[in-house]
Scaffold this active site. Structure first.
Site, PDB file in Angstrom:
ATOM      1  N   ARG A  77       0.835  -1.192   0.000  1.00 63.69           N
ATOM      2  CA  ARG A  77       0.000   0.000   0.000  1.00 63.69           C
ATOM      3  C   ARG A  77       0.878   1.253   0.000  1.00 63.69           C
ATOM      4  NH1 ARG A  77      -3.950   2.584   4.709  1.00 63.69           N
ATOM      5  NH2 ARG A  77      -4.991   4.065   3.320  1.00 63.69           N
ATOM      6  N   HIS A  78       0.351   2.326  -0.550  1.00 63.54           N
ATOM      7  CA  HIS A  78       1.054   3.604  -0.535  1.00 63.54           C
ATOM      8  C   HIS A  78       1.305   4.070   0.904  1.00 63.54           C
ATOM      9  CE1 HIS A  78      -2.643   5.597   0.707  1.00 63.54           C
ATOM     10  NE2 HIS A  78      -3.273   4.924  -0.240  1.00 63.54           N
ATOM     11  N   ARG A  94      -0.742   9.734   3.684  1.00 63.35           N
ATOM     12  CA  ARG A  94      -1.264  10.710   2.719  1.00 63.35           C
ATOM     13  C   ARG A  94      -2.175  11.699   3.421  1.00 63.35           C
ATOM     14  NH1 ARG A  94      -6.462   9.326   2.635  1.00 63.35           N
ATOM     15  NH2 ARG A  94      -7.114   7.149   2.479  1.00 63.35           N
ATOM     16  N   ARG A 135      -0.242   9.218  -5.438  1.00 63.68           N
ATOM     17  CA  ARG A 135       0.367   8.701  -4.209  1.00 63.68           C
ATOM     18  C   ARG A 135       0.971   7.308  -4.398  1.00 63.68           C
ATOM     19  NH1 ARG A 135      -5.057   9.281  -3.407  1.00 63.68           N
ATOM     20  NH2 ARG A 135      -6.345   7.423  -3.119  1.00 63.68           N
ATOM     21  N   ASP A 193      -5.207   0.248   0.040  1.00 62.60           N
ATOM     22  CA  ASP A 193      -5.730  -0.670   1.058  1.00 62.60           C
ATOM     23  C   ASP A 193      -6.750  -1.624   0.440  1.00 62.60           C
ATOM     24  OD1 ASP A 193      -7.587   1.330   0.622  1.00 62.60           O
ATOM     25  OD2 ASP A 193      -7.794   1.893   2.725  1.00 62.60           O
TER      26      ASP A 193
END
Length: 556
Positions: A30-31, A34, A101, A292
């Site tokens: 996942r990124h 943010r 992102r 996610d």
């Protein structure tokens, strides 16, 4: 010296234990941290507060992903020598969703994994004061990304998701159980209506703000936040409770992961491989930068993210590792075997061609969800404009940049940590889509009729009426078009595959697979330890607040 030798022995045991040799690695993550994707109506931190805009990777997020890259480097390069110490285009390939992102997260991971090597052979440093080099990241438009977009590009998935909030027993029970709390939060937050479906309009910005240590309103105390996080987690799990929704959201991804392993088997065993497939899957490391929703859908297929599982929804920089091993094969054999034959043959072998040899191959799956340690310069109070007066916590961090803190995931039927490849494929192949694009474009009326709460007799009445209306509308459109344009070009009709049932998998009700539907004890699924009488708060203010009707899409 002794500690060094002990460390080397430990990692040799990881990647060469009992003649197991690591052949390929696939990582989905996942990124990083943010800014919120949206803000709720009465949020004290509106969109102007976030200087770089909504949904953007922050400095903390960049550093989280950088540390994930260094973790991968330490585990698979420095200690095991599975990967080269410097970037090689034939060794790694990276794909990301087409979102700022995730693209930035992919670059941040690669910066930690492959700093430029300035050895005599490599000479990768191109600017002495910049410890970075460009590495390609691949992507495609979101509306056609059925691999990583986890249902957001799939109309049928969205249709089924809407049915959950109105027809699923657990969703209905949660809305009833916490009606008083939801009414209170509706008045305070301005989110109208406030229910399990619209929960994320409040929870997403709340998580972002708490992560940045921003002061929360008094009505969001620790008890309420804990409950909202549990309900947020339940909301995620309901999205992937049904087999068809797992197929639509992550079926294409798990199929590609199996294809990567299968091509590696064909390469080792000397079977013919088409040049197109070999070029696509030849790399030792495949990395996917997603969201996610990408990870939760995949974890659901792996039976690790069910209603009763202890695993929570993925935190920033969470990752799933698929390690693919061969057994009882020496490096000398593998090296010579690969060189002796012509890989590029137009004949593309099937799974059955190498079935007898697949007993020598195994899969290990790890999940990392603990947030990685922030750099010290981000913990200074000068970096935060506001302090969290209530000291609300979301998740206790796991400290130590070299502590990978991975959890081994075991599929049903896999008794050992090394899951036989055939067992792995047999389990996950139930969620392979036949044609993901066609399946995602199924008509809403068919999915409506297949819902368990709808009567087929009603559908036989509704469908002809719906079809007649479509014909009349099309006829009227053609007449108008014919008047305005004398020449009419005819179009072809697209084929429509029959829709599989929403809750039926291979002719069996999903309750046989999970034991969760119609469970008399399902009330325990959303009981929160240590929280009592939360559904009947006595001190909630009922002030009138303005709001709007809005429901967020899946966080992609």
């Amino acid at each position: 010296m002794f500690n060094f030798l002990l460390t080397c022995f430990f990692f040799i045991r990881i990647f060469r234990a009992d003649n197991y040799i690591l052949e390929s690695l696939t990582i989905i993550y996942r990124h990083g941290d943010r800014s919120p994707v949206w803000v709720y109506p009465n949020d004290r931190y509106d969109k102007t507060y976030w200087s770089n805009g909504l949904g953007q990777l922050t400095k903390v997020g960049i550093q989280q992903e950088y540390i994930l890259g260094t973790l991968i480097k330490n585990r698979y390069t420095n200690n095991s020598q599975f990967l080269n110490t410097s970037y090689k285009s034939e060794e790694i390939i990276i794909r990301s969703t087409d979102v700022d992102r995730t693209l930035m997260s992919a670059q941040s991971v690669l910066t930690g994994l492959y700093p430029p090597n300035n050895s005599y052979e490599e000479q990768q440093v191109w600017k002495p004061d910049l410890n970075w080099q460009p590495i390609p990241v691949h992507t495609i438009p979101l509306n056609s990304d059925y691999l990583l977009n986890a249902g957001a590009a799939c109309p049928l998935f969205k249709t089924m998701e809407e049915q959950i909030w109105t027809k699923d027993d657990i969703a209905i029970d949660v809305n009833k159980k916490y009606m008083d709390l939801f009414n209170f939060l509706q008045n305070e937050s301005g989110v109208v209506p406030f229910n399990l479906k619209s929960l994320d309009i409040l929870v997403d910005p709340m998580i972002c703000e708490i992560s940045h240590n921003l002061t929360q309103p008094k009505w969001l105390n620790q008890t309420t936040v804990d409950l909202l996080l549990e309900l947020h987690n339940l909301r995620f799990k309901l999205n992937y409770k049904y087999p068809k929704m797992q197929t639509l959201s992550a079926g294409a991804l798990i199929h590609e992961i199996v294809d990567i392993m299968d091509i590696k088997i064909k390469e080792i065993e000397g079977h013919n491989i088409s040049e197109k497939k070999y070029t696509k899957y030849k790399h030792k490391l495949h990395m996917y930068s997603g969201h996610d929703t990408t990870l939760t859908a995949l974890l659901s297929i792996l039976n690790a993210f069910t209603l009763n599982s202890v695993i929570k929804s993925p935190y920033y920089s969470a990752a799933i590792f698929f390690e693919f091993y061969s057994k009882n094969r020496s490096n000398e054999y593998l090296s010579s075997h690969r060189k002796e034959r012509d890989l590029f043959n137009t004949i593309d072998g099937s799974y059955e061609n190498v079935k007898d040899n697949k007993k020598n191959y195994f899969v290990k799956i790890f999940y990392k969800n603990s947030p990685l340690k922030y750099f010290e310069n981000l913990t200074n109070s000068s970096e935060r404009e506001a302090r969290n007066e209530n000291q609300i916590e979301i998740m206790k961090p796991s400290y130590g940049e070299t502590d990978d803190n991975m959890v081994l995931l075991k599929l049903p039927g896999c008794l050992d940590e090394y899951c036989p490849f055939e067992t792995f494929v047999s389990y996950v192949s139930k969620r392979f889509p036949t044609d993901i694009e066609k399946e995602c474009q199924q008509m809403f009326i068919l999915s409506y009729c297949h819902s368990t709460r709808n009567n087929w007799a009603t559908c036989f009445i509704v469908f002809p009426i719906f079809l007649l209306m479509c014909i009349l509308l099309c006829s009227w459109g053609l007449i108008v078009w014919a008047i305005k344009r004398p020449i009419i070009q005819s179009g072809s009709n697209s084929d429509l595959d029959p829709l599989n049932s929403l809750i039926v998998d291979n002719g069996q009700d999903i309750s046989e697979n999970t034991g969760l539907i119609n469970d008399k004890n399902r009330d325990s699924i959303f009981k929160i330890p240590g929280i009592t009488n939360i559904s009947n708060p006595s001190n909630y203010s009922q002030g009138s607040k303005s709001g709007y009707t809005a429901v967020p899409t899946s966080e992609y």
